[in-house]
Design an enzyme around this catalytic site. Structure first.
Site, PDB file in Angstrom:
ATOM      1  N   HIS A 169      10.595 132.031 -72.639  1.00 58.98           N
ATOM      2  CA  HIS A 169      10.370 130.595 -72.514  1.00 58.98           C
ATOM      3  C   HIS A 169       9.125 130.220 -73.302  1.00 58.98           C
ATOM      4  O   HIS A 169       8.414 131.080 -73.834  1.00 58.98           O
ATOM      5  CB  HIS A 169      10.224 130.176 -71.045  1.00 58.98           C
TER       6      HIS A 169
ATOM      7  N   ASP B 205       5.486 127.885 -73.178  1.00 61.10           N
ATOM      8  CA  ASP B 205       4.530 127.192 -72.307  1.00 61.10           C
ATOM      9  C   ASP B 205       3.837 126.094 -73.110  1.00 61.10           C
ATOM     10  O   ASP B 205       3.169 126.359 -74.112  1.00 61.10           O
ATOM     11  CB  ASP B 205       3.501 128.170 -71.749  1.00 61.10           C
TER      12      ASP B 205
ATOM     13  N   HIS C 250       6.322 132.836 -74.608  1.00 57.81           N
ATOM     14  CA  HIS C 250       6.068 133.788 -73.518  1.00 57.81           C
ATOM     15  C   HIS C 250       7.342 134.592 -73.280  1.00 57.81           C
ATOM     16  O   HIS C 250       8.309 134.108 -72.699  1.00 57.81           O
ATOM     17  CB  HIS C 250       5.659 133.016 -72.252  1.00 57.81           C
TER      18      HIS C 250
ATOM     19  N   ASP D 299      22.657 136.082 -34.420  1.00 57.12           N
ATOM     20  CA  ASP D 299      22.476 137.024 -33.315  1.00 57.12           C
ATOM     21  C   ASP D 299      22.724 138.438 -33.831  1.00 57.12           C
ATOM     22  O   ASP D 299      23.815 138.982 -33.721  1.00 57.12           O
ATOM     23  CB  ASP D 299      23.454 136.679 -32.192  1.00 57.12           C
TER      24      ASP D 299
ATOM     25  N   GLU E 108      23.976 131.115 -30.704  1.00 60.56           N
ATOM     26  CA  GLU E 108      22.803 131.424 -29.886  1.00 60.56           C
ATOM     27  C   GLU E 108      21.814 130.261 -29.883  1.00 60.56           C
ATOM     28  O   GLU E 108      21.074 130.061 -28.930  1.00 60.56           O
ATOM     29  CB  GLU E 108      22.116 132.696 -30.393  1.00 60.56           C
TER      30      GLU E 108
ATOM     31  N   LYS F  28      21.008 129.797 -35.829  1.00 61.46           N
ATOM     32  CA  LYS F  28      20.303 130.990 -35.384  1.00 61.46           C
ATOM     33  C   LYS F  28      21.322 132.114 -35.228  1.00 61.46           C
ATOM     34  O   LYS F  28      22.292 131.982 -34.502  1.00 61.46           O
ATOM     35  CB  LYS F  28      19.568 130.765 -34.069  1.00 61.46           C
TER      36      LYS F  28
END
Length: 833
Positions: free
Chosen positions: A42, A44, A36, A230, A364, A228
């Site tokens: 690669h 398969d 492929h 800001d 925060e 988180k």
């Protein structure tokens, strides 16, 4: 993997790949290896099984050299007709490139037996062995799953036989030059252009997190936790055309050129999710500088923290689980070496620890994400949860008041929000500004005068207010919401130029979750009964109340008592035959596995339901009869589990013949032995010795750390005889493994040795029943095994209350024939001697 995944990834109006369809089992099983040449070359590797092609992507191709252990990534099942497919998958489609057949033929299990049973067992256990009959590939091969790695990572290995080669092997050396050139030169043009499909593919929208109260933060197994940030959420597009786009489709690439320049260094086409932030020299986010980055101080740094990957080389990755998307993202930017782009790292499970770090570093907050979840574009999902340290809210600016004293431009902002498509007033904000932000916000508002008041509610200092059109969006922090729906003590953070007023809604924390509703990352096990805190059931005249179903018995994994009860309900027909008429010691853990448990042998018969069966058994140590529970049916089983009995521990004999055990048992207890493969070797030695003297042994995991070998003796002998036989067997095993086994009971005298425990074979001793759960991490189960499963890949932790029922449906009760014949121990002892 089902064919649905195969179909989902393909547009059959554009690609000539075969559609769905399974083959009915007939004749020899087929295999094919396809070369492929897609974005990366690669091979398969595909094996026909269960009417479809089980498929692995092998980057370097198969090898005939046994020393080569080729990585093979298991992918979705392909239809049987795919084995003859050769052709071009057009650009813009999944797997775009040239497919040619490298080799094909038939294959079979190593035993040579017809049928698929052995192959399916090998696939399930992660140790699939077979013999190929191809034009190039012949002889014995194995596909072995890599333990502790990604679920789909295997190794393709050639066994040493007459077809094996010791010289270097490269599959590409066998590919004709014309085929190689075809893969490089041929252009894979779409047959047709489906504008709608193309538009959907390029229309990526960010996945959003739900706000959750900090009190609901728990350390969830299977979840990851991130800082988180800001700033402004933005999707970064790399490759031929670099773009940086806000969640509201605002183009940022010209405004934030250092980020755009860094993205241009990534030559592969990708769509990256992240957040643009400005930081000071100490790494603190300063939200206000984002708005006017060009005029910010020189020591303010612009950075793009990236945390997700939506697409790579034209492949949509949104259905891939998060942990794998993050692995690909990290690999993509690891060698970038540009300070403007930073991989936003995470920690697994330890959310509370990261939240403490967030408080210390004045972040925060943190984001919690289900590591197995797909990417849900353009929706707020409970697979992502945000836990904030400081309350923050976006708001629409609807006016401003006149300034007081020496202050310039304006005194406070009048804030609003859309609720049920109606703009409402939520308060005034007069703090958090500096000279620059006062001037900037005022200049923007001055261009948006409104003729009339935008809201109906009475506004604070309304006669001093100048109204503006509800267009500008800002973000504020606040202490709480008042009873009348206003923000208390709001502080200005900055303008949100990345959002429009229609995006502003009240951020309401999720309602506190009931224990059984929390996202835990454990396997799904839906049960209507387990979703209640208490239920009452009737079994004819027997009434049973099951209580505290939401209590976590496994706190770390968030596995509830209700789920344990449902497990025992599901496998009752399998476990009850091993409990019939046998006295039970109750090992109770009413507060879960992390709290102290206790054993109860003697029932308080005055307090138990009248329908509970029990039997008085004389105890020499107590010099009295003890009333033992007898569990022969489902209501008795559920009653016992409701008491907190996570594991079920029966005697080896029945109350009717208490001196004569049904089974003799060898308990292989590794205690502090590090190498479990030695336990496997000892078990196989025991099997060999027993079979040499005509005894059929049965084996199961203990569910804790060792293995249990059972022999059916059918109550023919007393405990003294069975104990002596197992003791003698242990001595024989010890002769074969003198350095790694011991018959010494005291752990201090047998460090780093496997205890050959023969003393389980005594009156009153108990051992975990087959299919009994154990009070161990992961909710492991004492599981009967096929002897072929007793190999170097065996892992006791693989067998839990979440997969035992599926295993039983596939394999049935592996011990169903254990009582078919009785063992003649005396004859066997003569053979041993």
């Amino acid at each position: 993997m089902a064919l649905e995944e195969y179909v989902k990834k393909r547009n059959f109006k554009e690609t000539s790949e075969p559609g769905t369809g399974k083959r009915k089992a007939s004749g020899s099983l087929k295999f094919v290896v396809q070369r492929h040449h897609a974005s990366r070359l690669h091979y398969d590797f595909r094996l026909e099984l269960e009417g479809v092609l089980k498929s692995w992507a092998v980057p370097k191709g198969p090898s005939l050299n046994p020393k080569d252990k080729r990585l093979a990534m298991m992918v979705e099942d392909h239809p049987y007709d795919y084995r003859t497919f050769e052709g071009v998958i057009p650009e813009g489609n999944y797997g775009a490139g040239v497919v040619t057949i490298f080799d094909e033929g038939t294959y079979e299990p190593l035993s040579g037996e017809s049928g698929e049973k052995e192959l399916k067992q090998g696939l399930h256990s992660g140790n699939l062995k077979f013999r190929l009959h191809g034009k190039t590939l012949n002889g014995e091969f194995a596909l072995v799953k890599i333990k502790g790695n990604e679920d789909n990572a295997w190794l393709l290995i050639k066994h040493r036989d007459e077809y094996a080669l010791d010289k270097k092997f490269n599959a590409e050396d066998l590919v004709p030059k014309s085929v190689k050139e075809r893969g490089v030169k041929q252009k894979a043009k779409p047959k047709t252009i489906n504008t709608k499909v193309v538009q959907e593919e390029i229309s990526f929208k960010p996945m959003l997190a739900k706000l959750a109260p900090a009190t609901e933060l728990v350390d969830n197994a299977g979840w990851i936790y991130e800082r988180k940030l800001d700033g402004y959420r933005a999707l970064g597009y790399t490759g031929d055309k670099v773009r940086l786009v806000s969640r509201n489709d605002i183009e940022f690439q010209d405004k934030y050129k250092p980020v755009s320049k860094a993205l241009s260094k990534i030559k592969r086409e990708a769509v990256i999710d992240g957040e643009v932030v400005t930081e000071d020299k100490n790494g603190h986010n300063i939200f206000q500088h984002l708005q006017n980055y060009a005029s910010a101080k020189k020591d303010i740094l612009l950075k793009y923290y990236v945390f997700d990957l939506l697409s790579l080389d034209g492949h949509d990755l949104r259905d891939l689980e998060l942990r794998k998307r993050k692995q690909l993202l990290k690999a993509l930017i690891d060698n970038l070496n540009d300070p403007s782009i930073i991989y936003n790292d995470h920690i697994s499970e330890k959310g509370k620890e990261l939240f403490g770090e967030a408080i210390k570093n004045e972040w925060e907050g943190i984001i919690a994400k289900d590591a197995s979840a797909p990417y849900e574009s353009n929706r707020r999902s409970d697979k992502w949860l945000k836990f904030k340290i400081i309350n923050a809210q976006e708001a629409v600016i609807i006016g401003y008041s006149t300034p007081d004293g020496s202050r310039k431009y304006f005194g406070s902002l009048v804030l609003g929000m859309f609720k049920n498509d109606k703009l409402i007033y939520i308060g005034n904000c007069g703090t958090g500004f500096n000279e620059v932000t006062l001037k900037d916000v005022f200049s923007r508002m001055s261009e948006l005068p409104a003729v009339k008041k935008p809201v109906k509610e009475k506004v604070h200092r309304e006669r001093d207010v100048t109204w503006v059109k509800p267009v500008l969006v800002c973000e504020v922090t606040y202490s709480e919401w008042t009873d009348d729906g206003h923000l208390r003590h709001p502080v200005f953070k900055g303008l949100r130029t990345d959002k429009g007023p229609e995006d502003v809604v009240e951020e309401i924390p999720m309602a506190p979750l009931k224990d059984e509703q929390k996202n835990t990352g454990k396997p799904d096990r839906p049960s209507s009964k387990a979703n209640k805190e208490e239920i009452e059931e009737s079994f004819g005249k027997k009434k049973l109340k099951l209580t505290n179903l939401g209590k976590f018995y496994w706190k770390k994994e968030k596995i509830s008592k209700g789920e344990l009860i449902e497990y025992y309900r599901d496998i009752a027909d399998y476990i009850l035959p091993y409990l019939k008429d046998r006295p039970l010691s109750l090992n109770r853990h009413p507060n879960g596995i992390d709290a102290p448990g206790f054993f109860q042998k003697d029932l308080d018969v005055e307090q138990i339901p009248s329908w509970i069966k029990y039997a008085p058994m004389y105890s020499e140590s107590n010099d009295k009869d003890i009333d033992y529970l007898i569990c022969n049916n489902l209501p008795n089983l559920l009653w016992m589990v409701n008491l907190g009995c996570i594991e079920i521990n029966p005697w080896l004999s029945t109350y009717k013949k208490p001196e004569n055990p049904i089974f003799a048992v060898m308990d292989l207890d590794p205690n502090d032995v590090d190498d479990f493969t030695e336990v496997v070797r000892v078990a196989l030695t025991a099997k060999k010795l027993l079979e040499q003297i005509g005894i059929t042994p049965y084996i199961k995991t203990s569910g804790s750390r060792g293995l249990h070998i059972f022999i059916h003796v059918g109550a023919k002998y007393d405990y003294e005889i069975t104990k002596n036989f197992i003791h003698y067997l242990g001595q024989m095993i010890h002769q074969h493994h003198p350095d790694t086994t011991s018959l010494e009971r005291s752990p201090s005298k047998r460090k780093k040795q496997i205890y050959l425990d023969f003393l389980q074979n005594r009156r009153g001793q108990t051992i975990a029943a087959p299919y009994s759960a154990r009070p161990k991490p992961g909710a492991t189960v004492s599981t009967p095994l096929e002897w072929r499963e007793v190999n170097e890949t065996l892992n006791i932790k693989d067998f839990t209350i979440f997969n035992t029922l599926d295993r039983l449906k596939e394999k049935g009760d592996l011990w169903k024939d254990i009582t078919a014949e009785k063992t003649d121990l005396k004859a066997a002892l003569e053979k041993l001697r």
